[in-house]
Design a protein around this motif. Structure first.
Motif, PDB file in Angstrom:
ATOM      1  N   VAL A 299      32.222  28.230  42.668  1.00 50.32           N
ATOM      2  CA  VAL A 299      31.417  28.549  43.845  1.00 50.32           C
ATOM      3  C   VAL A 299      31.265  30.063  43.936  1.00 50.32           C
ATOM      4  O   VAL A 299      32.254  30.793  43.930  1.00 50.32           O
ATOM      5  N   CYS A 300      30.054  30.511  44.030  1.00 49.98           N
ATOM      6  CA  CYS A 300      29.802  31.946  44.037  1.00 49.98           C
ATOM      7  C   CYS A 300      30.162  32.546  45.399  1.00 49.98           C
ATOM      8  O   CYS A 300      30.393  31.838  46.378  1.00 49.98           O
ATOM      9  N   ARG A 301      30.210  33.828  45.413  1.00 54.92           N
ATOM     10  CA  ARG A 301      30.578  34.566  46.610  1.00 54.92           C
ATOM     11  C   ARG A 301      29.735  34.172  47.817  1.00 54.92           C
ATOM     12  O   ARG A 301      30.257  33.861  48.881  1.00 54.92           O
TER      13      ARG A 301
ATOM     14  N   GLN B 280      30.527  30.694  49.146  1.00 56.58           N
ATOM     15  CA  GLN B 280      31.824  30.627  49.820  1.00 56.58           C
ATOM     16  C   GLN B 280      31.673  31.105  51.247  1.00 56.58           C
ATOM     17  O   GLN B 280      32.150  30.493  52.188  1.00 56.58           O
TER      18      GLN B 280
END
Lengths: 146, 146
Positions: B134-136, B139
DNA sequence: AGTGTAGTGATACAAAATATCAAAAAGATT
DNA sequence: AATCTTTTTGATATTTTGTATCACTACACT
């Protein structure tokens, strides 16, 4: 307890029925020494006189893949093929010549990815690693020929 | 010099012609922020009123992929998608939520595989590594929602 | 501008995968 | 063992994805 029995037991646990076609597919799958595609399996079953509908083959392969009893690898020619696997983390070495697949574990990649994830603020949940080259047997065969 | 210009220059170097359809495809490709399939590109070009034959799209994508100006990654849904890339060894982080792809290099995997190869007598010629999570941004989006 | 050739695109074709749904059969229940 | 409920199956149709063909187009080079 062999692979088939473990699969059977697990599927039962998960509330799936053990049907004739599923059994037939499970039994047949073990004959492959190299990755196989859905269509290949369908054709081979046909030739072997095992009567299973094409939709059932697709469904069964998908089911097994979902539970990680089958893994997908890239075959030398480019497409994906299934190989018998064990649930859990696993990687594969695929021989470019003969297509043979060797599974391996030992995944120090975790740490490598860990550092990366931290830098990028990316939460890593999994990875896919596959190596290709020439297996021992094919190297030897090649040497003898030359 | 942007990606498109580098590609154009390189294709010219290799003796390929810079045609209208190729230009159109190159220009369009950059709009994608997530991996795209051939069919998606065909459909999108159509919708956008860019008239390019389906065979040409397949051919152009294959051409670019051969020169590594495009990479293939596994999309969360399972199929393969193309992403803009740079020639040379590269790996990708794929976000399971939004599909966004981040390239990274730093490949200490070589040494890991080296040891393995020696043990197994397997001559390793290349590998494919891809991580997902999950990318920044996703998130954060998730936290805010909860 | 003229020319040779790489590239294009319409079409047909082939291959791979999915949807549908009545019928079959597992497995639980009695 | 007969019944019942529900999953699973398989024949078929259909969709989706990718490739082959080949007359025509338009690059690039002079």
């Amino acid at each position: 307890m062999g692979w088939t029995e473990r699969v059977v037991a697990h599927l039962a646990d998960e509330g799936h029925r053990l049907t004739g076609p599923r059994r037939a597919i499970l039994d047949y799958i073990l004959r492959y020494s190299v990755p196989f595609t859905s269509e290949e399996l369908i054709a081979d079953l046909q030739k072997a006189g095992v009567h299973v509908g094409r939709a059932t083959v697709y469904r069964t392969l998908e089911l097994l893949h979902n539970y990680q009893w089958l893994s997908l690898v890239h075959r030398p020619e480019g497409e994906h093929g299934y190989v018998v696997a064990e649930p859990g983390h696993q990687h594969h070495l695929v021989c470019r010549r003969c297509g043979m697949v060797t599974a391996f574990q030992g995944c120090e990649i975790e740490s490598l990815l860990g550092g990366l994830a931290e830098r990028l603020n990316f939460r890593i949940e999994g990875h896919w690693l596959e190596a290709f080259g020439v297996c021992r047997g094919c190297q030897r065969a090649n040497n003898e020929r030359v």
